[in-house]
Design a protein around this motif. Structure first.
Motif, mmCIF file in Angstrom:
data_model
loop_
_atom_site.group_PDB
_atom_site.id
_atom_site.type_symbol
_atom_site.label_atom_id
_atom_site.label_comp_id
_atom_site.label_asym_id
_atom_site.label_seq_id
_atom_site.Cartn_x
_atom_site.Cartn_y
_atom_site.Cartn_z
ATOM 1 N N ALA A 192 10.163 3.122 47.501
ATOM 2 C CA ALA A 192 9.426 4.005 48.404
ATOM 3 C C ALA A 192 8.681 3.571 49.733
ATOM 4 C CB ALA A 192 8.283 4.828 47.526
ATOM 5 N N THR A 193 9.011 4.321 50.846
ATOM 6 C CA THR A 193 8.481 4.055 52.115
ATOM 7 C C THR A 193 7.263 4.913 52.444
ATOM 8 O OG1 THR A 193 10.493 2.610 52.533
ATOM 9 C CG2 THR A 193 9.011 3.621 54.505
ATOM 10 N N PHE A 194 6.207 4.441 53.089
ATOM 11 C CA PHE A 194 5.168 5.048 53.365
ATOM 12 C C PHE A 194 5.097 5.105 54.951
ATOM 13 C CE2 PHE A 194 4.355 4.336 49.057
ATOM 14 C CZ PHE A 194 3.667 5.573 48.324
ATOM 15 N N LEU A 195 5.207 6.382 55.555
ATOM 16 C CA LEU A 195 5.095 6.139 57.161
ATOM 17 C C LEU A 195 3.866 6.198 57.538
ATOM 18 C CD1 LEU A 195 7.542 9.569 57.524
ATOM 19 C CD2 LEU A 195 8.083 7.378 57.708
ATOM 20 N N GLU A 196 3.870 5.578 58.764
ATOM 21 C CA GLU A 196 2.574 5.091 59.591
ATOM 22 C C GLU A 196 1.784 6.452 59.902
ATOM 23 O OE1 GLU A 196 1.400 2.300 60.064
ATOM 24 O OE2 GLU A 196 2.845 0.800 60.064
ATOM 25 N N ALA A 234 10.965 9.312 52.737
ATOM 26 C CA ALA A 234 9.897 8.673 53.159
ATOM 27 C C ALA A 234 8.709 9.665 52.806
ATOM 28 C CB ALA A 234 9.949 8.296 54.633
ATOM 29 N N VAL A 235 7.560 9.096 52.444
ATOM 30 C CA VAL A 235 6.380 9.719 52.202
ATOM 31 C C VAL A 235 5.605 9.934 53.461
ATOM 32 C CG1 VAL A 235 4.294 9.860 50.872
ATOM 33 C CG2 VAL A 235 6.456 8.651 49.796
ATOM 34 N N PRO A 236 5.208 11.154 53.979
ATOM 35 C CA PRO A 236 4.723 11.322 55.106
ATOM 36 C C PRO A 236 2.987 10.843 55.141
ATOM 37 C CG PRO A 236 5.424 13.348 54.275
ATOM 38 C CD PRO A 236 5.771 12.562 53.220
ATOM 39 N N ALA A 237 2.643 10.484 56.051
ATOM 40 C CA ALA A 237 1.286 9.708 56.325
ATOM 41 C C ALA A 237 0.252 11.273 55.992
ATOM 42 C CB ALA A 237 1.043 9.408 57.488
ATOM 43 N N GLY A 238 -0.809 10.782 55.425
ATOM 44 C CA GLY A 238 -1.845 11.790 55.069
ATOM 45 C C GLY A 238 -1.377 12.911 53.879
ATOM 46 N N LEU A 239 -0.270 12.782 53.356
ATOM 47 C CA LEU A 239 0.202 13.499 52.269
ATOM 48 C C LEU A 239 -0.934 13.454 50.958
ATOM 49 C CD1 LEU A 239 2.120 15.859 50.952
ATOM 50 C CD2 LEU A 239 3.348 13.825 50.189
ATOM 51 N N LEU A 240 -1.386 12.073 50.828
ATOM 52 C CA LEU A 240 -2.133 11.728 49.576
ATOM 53 C C LEU A 240 -3.505 11.293 49.980
ATOM 54 C CD1 LEU A 240 0.729 10.007 47.529
ATOM 55 C CD2 LEU A 240 -0.178 12.345 47.476
ATOM 56 N N LEU A 241 -4.483 11.420 49.038
ATOM 57 C CA LEU A 241 -5.871 10.673 49.391
ATOM 58 C C LEU A 241 -5.993 9.502 49.162
ATOM 59 C CD1 LEU A 241 -5.742 14.141 49.091
ATOM 60 C CD2 LEU A 241 -8.021 13.803 48.453
ATOM 61 N N GLN A 242 -5.576 9.040 47.795
ATOM 62 C CA GLN A 242 -6.093 7.555 47.711
ATOM 63 C C GLN A 242 -5.046 7.034 46.586
ATOM 64 O OE1 GLN A 242 -10.853 7.539 46.368
ATOM 65 N NE2 GLN A 242 -9.603 9.251 45.591
#
Length: 268
Positions: A260-264, A96-104
């Protein structure tokens, strides 16, 4: 040793983009520093930023090809693709993709080629390029821009490592013996809703054409493609914005699915 005058804007542009990454706050475009048409300077910025990450322990896993859509090329006033460098810390396959890892972040679905042989010549034939592919896989590229509002030209995106964010590979591994990349169809969903669709022919007529272009270009840059590397060959349809809590799912005919899952934001 003093920095040559021509490299001062390159250093300043790299610093601007690095600061955006570190602060989590998108920055102004860098074309004001580099010049609107100086793609060579933009690639020097890209190399400088990649070298910094390699110096911090990252490892090159491959490349991504961008601007493979004729419509996007016309939009940016260019007649060829660009490329960026993939690093091991960008690979979120099975995670899962951590929150805040990416900007836009924005998601796009594409074909990944994993190489089984080096492409270390200046003018490989299409047959050699095809033979160099060990297998293809469904892939998601989560593109991201350090430039505020995605206000980019070719120079801005090249300097920003072709707007690389991260990537996810599907589990299916398919050889090219029975799979024609140009004939594939793609459907992309976010939270179950369809957001994009396309075909293999939307990627320079054939994703293998994109791989051929990259093989020639990488060799010209003195950094040829190597066995074991992943090549994201370019979007098969329009990209879609994603946010924390979203789930992205793509179906690519002949290759299977990839998600892909993006975490809250409040998840650890």
């Amino acid at each position: 040793m003093t920095t040559p005058d021509r490299d001062v804007p390159v250093v300043e542009a790299a610093a601007r983009l690095a600061a955006a990454t570190e602060s989590g706050t998108p920055c102004a475009p860098v074309r004001d520093l580099l010049g609107a048409g100086d793609v060579g300077a933009a690639y020097r910025v890209q190399r400088m930023l990649v070298d910094r990450r390699l110096g911090a322990g990252a490892r090159v896993t491959g490349r991504k090809i961008g601007l493979t859509s004729p419509a996007v090329q016309r939009q940016l006033g260019v007649d060829q693709p660009d490329f960026g460098v993939l690093l091991d810390d960008m690979d979120y396959s099975g995670r899962a993709v951590p929150a805040g890892l990416l900007l836009q972040p924005k998601a796009e679905a594409e074909i990944a080629f994993v190489l089984g042989a080096d492409l270390d010549t200046d003018d490989p034939s299409p047959a050699r390029v095809r033979a160099a592919v060990a297998y293809a896989a469904a892939a998601l590229e989560i593109v991201d821009s350090r430039v505020a509002g995605w206000d980019i030209t070719l120079v801005d995106t090249v300097a920003d490592n072709a707007s690389c964010g991260l990537y996810v590979l599907g589990d299916g591994h398919v050889t090219l013996d029975g799979f024609e990349p140009r004939e594939t169809t793609m459907r992309l969903h976010v939270n179950g809703a369809p957001v994009s669709e396309g075909t293999g022919s939307a990627c320079l007529g054939d994703p293998l054409n994109a791989l051929l272009w990259l093989a020639r270009t990488a060799y010209a840059f003195g950094d040829p493609l190597k066995a074991g590397q992943v090549v994201l060959s370019g979007a098969l349809g329009p990209m879609a914005a994603v946010a924390p809590g979203d789930r992205v799912h793509a179906e690519i005919s002949g290759l299977g699915t990839v998600s892909a899952t993006f975490l809250e934001k409040d998840c650890a």
